[in-house]
Design a protein around this motif. Structure first.
Motif, mmCIF file in Angstrom:
data_model
loop_
_atom_site.group_PDB
_atom_site.id
_atom_site.type_symbol
_atom_site.label_atom_id
_atom_site.label_comp_id
_atom_site.label_asym_id
_atom_site.label_seq_id
_atom_site.Cartn_x
_atom_site.Cartn_y
_atom_site.Cartn_z
ATOM 1 N N ALA A 57 0.853 -1.192 0.000
ATOM 2 C CA ALA A 57 0.000 0.000 0.000
ATOM 3 C C ALA A 57 0.883 1.233 0.000
ATOM 4 O O ALA A 57 1.897 1.274 0.686
ATOM 5 C CB ALA A 57 -0.902 0.001 1.227
ATOM 6 N N VAL A 58 0.509 2.229 -0.791
ATOM 7 C CA VAL A 58 1.188 3.520 -0.751
ATOM 8 C C VAL A 58 0.280 4.476 -0.001
ATOM 9 O O VAL A 58 -0.863 4.699 -0.396
ATOM 10 C CB VAL A 58 1.457 4.048 -2.176
ATOM 11 N N ILE A 59 0.774 4.995 1.121
ATOM 12 C CA ILE A 59 -0.035 5.920 1.918
ATOM 13 C C ILE A 59 0.694 7.252 2.018
ATOM 14 O O ILE A 59 1.878 7.353 1.716
ATOM 15 C CB ILE A 59 -0.335 5.357 3.331
ATOM 16 N N ILE B 76 -3.706 3.846 -1.079
ATOM 17 C CA ILE B 76 -4.826 3.694 -0.158
ATOM 18 C C ILE B 76 -4.876 4.926 0.729
ATOM 19 O O ILE B 76 -3.872 5.340 1.301
ATOM 20 C CB ILE B 76 -4.655 2.426 0.716
ATOM 21 N N HIS B 77 -6.061 5.516 0.781
ATOM 22 C CA HIS B 77 -6.209 6.741 1.555
ATOM 23 C C HIS B 77 -6.393 6.436 3.042
ATOM 24 O O HIS B 77 -5.887 7.133 3.900
ATOM 25 C CB HIS B 77 -7.427 7.504 1.032
ATOM 26 N N ALA C 282 -5.311 0.300 5.002
ATOM 27 C CA ALA C 282 -3.944 -0.022 4.586
ATOM 28 C C ALA C 282 -3.307 -0.969 5.588
ATOM 29 O O ALA C 282 -2.699 -1.976 5.223
ATOM 30 C CB ALA C 282 -3.125 1.254 4.441
ATOM 31 N N ALA C 283 -3.486 -0.659 6.885
ATOM 32 C CA ALA C 283 -2.865 -1.485 7.920
ATOM 33 C C ALA C 283 -3.494 -2.868 7.971
ATOM 34 O O ALA C 283 -2.839 -3.872 8.238
ATOM 35 C CB ALA C 283 -3.001 -0.805 9.275
ATOM 36 N N ILE D 56 4.158 1.813 2.146
ATOM 37 C CA ILE D 56 5.147 2.844 1.855
ATOM 38 C C ILE D 56 4.515 4.168 2.251
ATOM 39 O O ILE D 56 3.452 4.521 1.742
ATOM 40 C CB ILE D 56 5.488 2.865 0.351
ATOM 41 N N LEU D 57 5.143 4.873 3.186
ATOM 42 C CA LEU D 57 4.594 6.155 3.624
ATOM 43 C C LEU D 57 5.339 7.271 2.903
ATOM 44 O O LEU D 57 6.555 7.382 3.001
ATOM 45 C CB LEU D 57 4.744 6.305 5.142
#
Lengths: 431, 367
Positions: free
Chosen positions: A35-37, A200-201, A206-207, A214-215
């Motif tokens: 997930a890209v957050i 993912i918003h 995401a968790a 990836i933050l």
């Protein structure tokens, strides 16, 4: 297939003179779910667009299965990588079957590019996997948001990709469809071993669904790793400039993220925000920690053993603590560090904690702080005698502290009230 | 495939591939039937159009003259033969080409711009062509090129120059945004239209000729027009037919088309070139004839769905039919006075389109 399906190597992108992405490096293994957050404008969508060739990075390279992404033809790329865009608008009346079959475009060849049995079979399987087979004859324009998103995922699956990129696949869906889509992605990931990279918003989703996140913030990677390691209070504060309350779901143990309301400037003067040093252990301080943290108070915590419930809570909230290994008594050095933390606080609070030889020095630390003139509050839910496993030493110190002016409070709630009251009056404790 | 709908829905995974596409197969079959009907309709209309006029010609006479009926050639009346071959047939064929060109170009532009209001003139082709034509008339240029007069030659050249200009105005780097293209087309078009008005204002005794040309018509059509127009039509329409799949995918958005492996910029350029060629050919042959390019693709889409593999050929046939019929009306309604054909297409096309729009549920042939 190599060990790394997607290798993102130091890419940077800017819109004109405005940098959007810089120095991004990470790798994705086959079958991984990432997930890209990150906050709005952190470069999430730009990153996805650099991975799916909508944008070409100014610096760095993206390698798909060991080969530079831009060396592939678009057709080749589309056979290996599928994209589910942020929002799909179908203005003209295509049926679901037609839309899904369009996913076969990169596989069609010959002058007339007719779909063969193989193409129909792939499209059919994609519809089965996404439960859209029964919608085959419906017009895409007549579908609900969740159904439409499933159809778009079916179209992506019909491409038979190794990598699936999704840009906020759930952001305009209600909670039922969000879960449905993410369940579907997990299922496809396991069944087909497709690598999935999704913006993912929602941090909770995401968790919950992604083993790796990836933050991003300001176009750079803040942290990469499992959600428990990346979604931490300091990281979130750094990326989002927002306070969140992190906790674990009591049953599943999953990470829960609760954003805290921002304090308005007017409130700051009326409501005191004292710095409190908290002494607890064994979970006796966890509730107090959360309550004070949510009020925006600056909380530090006394000596805690790693793995202790209070220690875990402190970690989630990003609280400064003196921490020591489990089952180890407090050393001189730890004691000094604890004293240093207490002295920086406006007051100290002792939770309803039992005392043994291992943590008795926590009590001495408070005694010393009291002697130095620091207000000390003692949560006295159970009499100290019941919590004393030191053969009377703890009780003796505790009683002496009460005599010297430590304030006894009967419960956690009254402790918070008492501290608030003390600092709202603007009084400072003296002798 | 006689599988009932419900059966198709719940078909077990073991069932052969293709069952959810049974409907698509049926659709293809119906599309073929519809195309066949449109071909028949076009031929009937052509026959009728050749037949009507000051000297009526019956279908049997026509077939005989064309050598398609028994006893052909010997018994044909030479006068009628001349009327058919020298007057009516070239005119009808020109109308066919122009109608088909405009409808195909309209369908392509609507998909390219994803804008239902787009028509063949959307990026300034018509204003460019008009300026070229009106200048040729005002300056009374008199030359012939491949047997064609100065007016259509200049109209064609000016149309192409206009589109190239608009294209380069809209280009940033290697990318041409369709949105910018649309805006640049409107801006350039308005500018050129103002110039056309200026030319019209100063056209003096040529006013009638200029205005008549601007409203469109096939009065001057002869075989040389057809000869010159056919290669351009084949080329332009061929490019667009070949890109039917890409047009379908472009309807989903340029980004999505790219994700599905379409070389978007290249496809856009080719489609744009094809549609421009068709439009320029049409305008230089028949003048600025409105409505056909806008309405025909919509009507066909409402009846047959948005798939360009069907939409493009069906639009070509329907556009041709409409244009032939409109031209036949234009020269017979107030005979011997000839009306501008653009007036007929708008008068007939408008209400027809509204009818289709209001009854689209009933008329839907597919899905």
């Amino acid at each position: 297939m190599s060990e790394v399906i997607l290798d993102v190597h130091g890419i940077a992108y800017s819109y004109g003179a405005v940098p959007a992405l810089g120095g991004i490096t990470f790798q994705v293994r086959p079958g991984e779910m990432v997930a890209v957050i990150g906050p709005n404008g952190s470069g999430k969508s730009t990153l996805i667009k650099c991975l799916n060739r909508a944008l070409r990075p100014r610096v760095g390279a993206v390698y798909l299965d060991g080969r530079d992404l831009w060396d592939y033809s678009l057709r080749e790329t589309a056979r290996r990588m599928a994209v589910v865009p942020q929002e799909t608008v179908v203005e003209f009346d295509f049926t679901v079957a037609e839309i899904v079959l369009m996913g076969r475009q990169p596989h069609l060849s010959g002058l007339f590019r007719r779909e063969g049995r193989r193409d129909l079979a792939a499209a059919r399987e994609a519809m089965e996997l996404t439960s859209t087979l029964h919608l085959a004859e419906r017009l895409v324009s007549s579908l609900s948001g969740g159904e439409r998103q499933r159809v778009i995922i079916a179209r992506a699956l019909a491409q038979e990709p190794e990598v699936l990129l999704l840009d906020e696949p759930t952001s305009h869906l209600d909670i039922t469809y969000q879960v449905e889509i993410l369940d579907l992605l997990t299922y496809l990931n396991r069944l087909k071993n497709i690598s999935i990279i999704a913006v993912i918003h929602d941090l909770n989703l995401a968790a919950q669904y992604f083993p790796r996140v990836i933050l991003l913030s300001g176009g750079r990677i803040v942290d990469v790793g499992p959600p428990e390691r990346v979604i931490t209070t300091p990281n979130i504060r750094k990326a989002y400039h927002t306070e969140v309350l992190l906790s674990r779901h009591p049953a599943s143990g999953r990470l829960l993220v609760t954003p805290l309301p921002r304090r308005r400037a007017g409130e700051a003067s009326g409501n005191p925000r004292p710095a409190v040093h908290l002494v607890g252990g064994g979970g006796t301080a966890a509730g107090l920690m959360e309550a004070m943290f949510c009020r925006g108070w600056k909380v530090t915590a006394g000596v805690l053993n790693r793995g202790d419930l209070d220690w875990e809570q402190g970690k989630l909230l990003g609280i400064e603590m003196v921490e020591i290994p489990p089952f180890v008594p407090i050393s001189d050095e730890d004691h000094c560090r604890n004293l240093a933390l207490v002295k920086r606080a406006d007051c100290a609070l002792l939770a309803n904690v039992p005392f043994g030889q291992g943590n008795l020095r926590n009590l001495y630390a408070l005694q010393e702080a009291l002697a130095d003139g620091l207000p000390v509050f003692l949560v006295d839910e159970n009499p100290i005698e019941e919590r004393d496993y030191t053969g009377g030493e703890a009780t003796k110190v505790y009683k002496r502290m009460v005599e010297k002016g430590a304030c006894l409070v009967p419960s956690e709630a009254s402790a918070i009230e008492a501290i608030r009251g003390r600092f709202a009056e603007g009084l400072t404790f003296s002798g | 495939m006689a599988i009932p709908k419900a059966g198709a829905r719940t078909a077990a995974p073991s069932a052969g591939p293709g069952s959810p596409f049974a409907v698509l197969e049926g659709k293809k079959g119906r599309a073929r039937i519809l195309l066949l009907l449109l071909v028949l309709l076009l031929f009937t209309t052509v026959a009728a159009a050749v037949g009507v006029g000051a000297v009526p010609i019956s279908p049997s006479e026509l077939l005989r003259v064309l050598g398609l009926a028994p006893g052909s050639g010997s018994t044909a009346d030479p006068v009628k033969e001349a009327i058919i071959f020298q007057l009516r047939l070239p005119r009808v064929v020109a109308a066919t080409l122009v109608g088909a060109s405009l409808a195909v170009a309209g369908a392509a532009f609507q998909a390219l711009f994803r804008n239902p209001m787009a028509d063949p003139y959307v990026i300034g082709v018509s204003s460019g062509a008009s300026l070229g034509a009106t200048l040729a008339m005002l300056l009374a240029l008199d030359f012939r090129f491949l047997g064609i007069g100065a007016v259509p030659v200049l109209a064609f050249a000016a149309a192409l120059v206009t589109v190239v200009l608009v294209y380069h105005l809209a280009k940033t780097g290697h990318v041409v945004s369709t949105f910018t293209l649309l805006l640049a087309g409107i801006a350039v078009g308005s500018f050129l239209s103002a110039l056309v008005s200026l030319v019209v204002y100063f056209s003096g005794e040529r006013l009638h000729q200029v205005v008549f040309w601007l409203m469109g018509g096939f009065g001057g059509a002869n075989w040389s027009y057809v000869q010159v127009a056919v290669p351009y039509f084949v080329l332009g329409a061929g490019v667009i037919v070949f890109h039917a799949r890409e047009l379908n995918l472009l309807l989903l958005g340029e980004e999505t088309a790219g994700y599905l492996g379409v070389e978007v910029e290249r496809a856009k350029k080719l489609i744009l070139a094809g549609a421009t060629l068709l439009t320029a050919t049409a305008v230089s042959t028949g003048g600025v004839i409105g409505f056909v390019g806008l309405v025909v693709p919509h009507a066909v889409r409402l009846i047959g769905g948005p798939d360009h593999r069907f939409l493009i050929p069906a639009s070509a046939l329907a556009g041709a039919t409409l244009m032939v019929a409109a031209d036949a009306l234009a020269r017979t309604v107030l005979a011997p006075t000839e009306l501008p054909v653009g007036v007929i297409t708008a008068l007939a096309g408008g209400p027809f389109f509204l009818y289709v729009l209001r009854n689209r549920k009933k008329m839907r042939f597919f899905a």
